[in-house]
Every structure is written in C-alpha cells, then in structure tokens.
Design a protein around this motif. Structure first.
Motif, short mmCIF file in Angstrom:
data_model
loop_
_atom_site.label_atom_id
_atom_site.label_comp_id
_atom_site.label_asym_id
_atom_site.label_seq_id
_atom_site.Cartn_x
_atom_site.Cartn_y
_atom_site.Cartn_z
N LEU A 88 42.72 82.97 111.60
CA LEU A 88 43.15 83.66 110.69
C LEU A 88 41.46 85.31 110.37
O LEU A 88 41.32 85.48 109.09
N LEU A 89 40.74 84.15 110.52
CA LEU A 89 39.36 85.15 111.15
C LEU A 89 39.57 86.90 111.53
O LEU A 89 38.51 87.66 111.41
N GLY A 124 34.67 90.19 103.79
CA GLY A 124 33.35 89.91 103.83
C GLY A 124 32.51 91.25 104.53
O GLY A 124 31.53 91.23 104.25
N GLU A 125 33.50 92.38 104.60
CA GLU A 125 32.80 93.34 104.68
C GLU A 125 31.59 93.72 103.66
O GLU A 125 30.70 93.78 103.06
N CYS A 165 33.47 82.87 105.94
CA CYS A 165 32.81 82.06 105.05
C CYS A 165 33.20 82.88 103.26
O CYS A 165 33.83 82.06 102.76
N ILE A 166 34.47 83.95 103.41
CA ILE A 166 35.59 84.04 102.59
C ILE A 166 36.57 83.14 102.43
O ILE A 166 37.04 82.51 101.23
N ALA A 167 37.10 82.68 103.89
CA ALA A 167 37.68 81.65 103.02
C ALA A 167 37.67 80.52 102.86
O ALA A 167 38.46 79.48 102.27
N ASP A 191 39.01 89.23 93.50
CA ASP A 191 39.69 89.03 95.22
C ASP A 191 39.73 87.24 95.52
O ASP A 191 40.23 87.47 96.44
N ILE A 192 39.23 86.42 94.67
CA ILE A 192 40.28 85.47 94.75
C ILE A 192 42.24 85.70 94.79
O ILE A 192 42.37 85.47 96.09
N SER A 193 42.23 86.86 93.69
CA SER A 193 43.64 87.34 93.63
C SER A 193 44.23 87.29 95.23
O SER A 193 45.17 87.61 95.85
#
Ligand SMILES: NC(=O)c1ccc[n+]([C@@H]2O[C@H](COP(=O)([O-])OP(=O)(O)OC[C@H]3O[C@@H](n4cnc5c(N)ncnc54)[C@H](OP(=O)(O)O)[C@@H]3O)[C@@H](O)[C@H]2O)c1
Length: 314
Positions: free
Chosen positions: A228-229, A238-239, A247-249, A283-285
């Motif tokens: 996934l990364l 992430g950027e 960290c985003i996941a 961003d969650i969306s």
C-alpha cells in the motif's frame, strides 16, 4: 500544510468496559529473536498493545519481552493490552489451548482472546492437519463449528482467563448467525479482520459499531512488503502532511475509530508506526476513495472452505 506526527495515546472502550490502546504492534511473521526485540522496542517506544497468536509460534518471545519490559520500566501488567488467538486445529478445547498460550506467554490472563478463523480443523497434534489427498482436514459444519467454539470461549471470559473475547475473519452473515444462537450471551468485544485503504470494509465496520463490537484492522499496510505504501494517493497525502504513506494509512484507521495493528521488526518503523496525524475530513474522504481505483483482499488462505462468502455455514 505539514503537520508533525505525534505518538498516539488514543484508547477506545470495549463493550466489557475495559480500554484498548488504538494502535497495536502486529507480530505475524516475526520469528522469535526478531519478535523479542520488536516487542521490547515497541513497549519502550510507547506501545501498550501487542497482537500475537498461537499460530505465529512466537508467544514465548512476546512473553519474554513483556516480562523484560515490566522489569526494566516498573510498569504494571495492567497497563498493557495483550491479545492472542485460538488456532483452528485447537477449537474443540479452547480452555486447554488458552492455558497453553498463557504458559508460553508467562501471563495469568490475556486482555483479548480471539477465535482466529471461523474454521474448525481436526486436531491431530498438527497445526495444519491434512487429509490423505493433501487438503486441509476440516470438521464438517454440522459436527462442530464456530458456535460451539465460541460458547466455550465465553466460559474462559467468565473465568477471568481472558478479560475479553472476540472473533477474527468473520463477515456479517457469520456474526449474525453466531449472535442468533441460543447460549451465545457475550457479544464479542472485537472483530479482527483485514482492513486497509484497498479493503476498507465500510459495511462491516458500520455493522460492528451498531452491535458494540470494536474493529481491529489487520494488514493495515497491505501485509508482507507493505504494498500500500506505493499507492499514489497515499504518497501524495504523505507529502501534504510531511509524513510517510504508512503514517497516512495508520492515521486513517485511527480516525475511523478502528484499531490498526501494523507489524514491523525494524525499530525505526516500529517507532514511526505509533505516530499519527489528524487527517482533515476531505483527506479522510480521499483515502476512503482509494478502493474505487484499487480494491484487493490480500490474506486469503486456501483451506477448501469459503471463508469470506455469504453463507454463515462453511
Ligand atoms: N487475524 C488474522 O487472521 C490476521 C491476519 C494477518 C495479520 N494479522 C495481525 O495483523 C498484523 C499486521 O498485519 P500484517 O503483518 O499482515 O501486515 P502489515 O502490518 O500491513 O505490514 C507488514 C509489512 O510492512 C512492513 N512495514 C511495516 N512498517 C513499515 C513502514 N513504516 N514502512 C515500510 N514498510 C513497513 C513490514 O516489514 P518489516 O517487518 O520488515 O519492517 C512487513 O513487511 C499481523 O502482524 C498480525 O498481528 C492477523
């Protein structure tokens, strides 16, 4: 907007009243030596939640690391949350299986005991019993099934050998079937299933929330090699936040009030996987939408039974 990731101290409340730290260290495919160091590093980094299982064959290493940490830090056992799981070939005697796990872990109780799969295998003293033709030897549903297993697990909870019980790899039809059976009077505290942006399981999470069952996300980075990364949407986010795609996941799972269990045996990754950022709603969306482009289930053992299908009876 770049935001520094912070160590997550978030906890959620189980239907037993106990709290569970929202990020746990996964230990599947962490062999003994590496597992010991990983668990010890994780505890020193601030993890309070470790996920192991009989089948990972590293309960002893987990237990040694926990004991070492408690000794070094002066922390008391009740500050930690330790999960182990009942393996499929031991489902007909969960009491013996849990007592053996506790002995390997060198603990008096676990915080959560999960039925690892809704699958019953024949017990021949072999973790993967095989028929003469080489297929996995499964007990037919009408002879023994997850309902019988769960009813015995309820007794282990009532006896205090585990502070909570739960299930893993169950879907909605199987949970519905389980909860409808007479003699089932303890709602599972947790469901542990594969969840990540390629398999967000929206319906299952909503269903569990309504039933008071917390959802744990296994393979939150996409399992072995963390595929996934490399996802462009996670890289871009992430950027934006100045953090890794991992960290985003993990932050996305935490924002959903689910419980990610990232596994690593590398100290630097272990430390960073406990840190989260507050993702903005938009961003969650964006992460929610990733599965519209790539939808994948990555953990699919082939035991000759339809585990993820719509029938409650395998
Ligand atoms: N209930 C079940 O049936 C079930 C099934 C699968 C998993 N689980 C549980 O869930 C846990 C997590 O799932 P998982 O182990 O399948 O996969 P995962 O946590 O999604 O991914 C683990 C992989 O990601 C790598 N990794 C970890 N952090 C990273 C980072 N920050 N950057 C880059 N790579 C990173 C790890 O490598 P390194 O270790 O080399 O760092 C490993 O290859 C398991 O360990 C287990 O406790 C439960």
């Amino acid at each position: 907007m770049a935001a520094a990731a912070k160590i997550s101290t978030k906890t959620l409340k189980l239907n037993t009243g106990a709290t569970i730290p929202v990020i746990g260290l996964g230990t599947w495919q962490s062999p003994d030596e590496e597992c010991y160091s990983a668990v010890l590093s994780a505890l020193h980094a601030g993890y309070r939640h470790i996920d192991t299982a009989r089948i990972y064959q590293n309960e002893e290493a987990v237990g040694k690391a926990v004991a070492q940490y408690l000794k070094e830090s002066g922390t008391s056992r009740d500050k930690l949350f330790i999960t182990t799981k009942l393996w499929c070939s031991e489902v007909q005697d969960p009491e013996k299986a849990l007592k053996e796990s506790l002995e390997r872990l060198n603990l008096e109780y676990v915080d959560l005991y999960l039925m690892h799969w809704p699958v019953s295998m024949v017990n021949r003293g072999d973790l993967f019993p095989k028929t003469a033709s080489g297929t996995t030897e499964i007990i037919p549903f009408d002879k023994w099934n997850y309902v019988e297993t769960y009813k015995i697990m309820q007794k282990l909870y009532k006896a205090g050998l585990t502070k909570a019980i739960g299930i893993s790899n169950f879907n909605i039809p199987k949970i519905d079937y389980l909860l409808a059976q007479s003699g089932v009077d303890v709602v599972p505290a947790c469901l542990q299933v594969e969840i990540h942006p390629y398999l967000p399981q929206f319906d299952l999470v909503d269903y569990c929330t309504k039933k008071g069952i917390l959802v744990e996300c296994y393979s939150p980075l996409g399992s072995t090699g963390a595929p996934l990364l490399k996802d462009p949407a996670l890289i871009k986010l992430g950027e934006k936040y100045g953090v890794s795609p991992a960290c985003i996941a993990i932050s996305w799972a935490v924002a959903r009030d689910t419980i990610p269990l990232p596994k690593s045996v590398h100290e630097e990754r272990i430390v960073s996987n406990l840190k989260v950022v507050d993702l903005a709603d938009e961003d969650i969306s964006l992460v929610d939408a990733v599965s519209k482009t790539t939808a994948k289930r990555l953990v699919k053992p082939e035991w000759g039974v339809d585990i993820f299908g719509d029938s409650a009876k395998l």
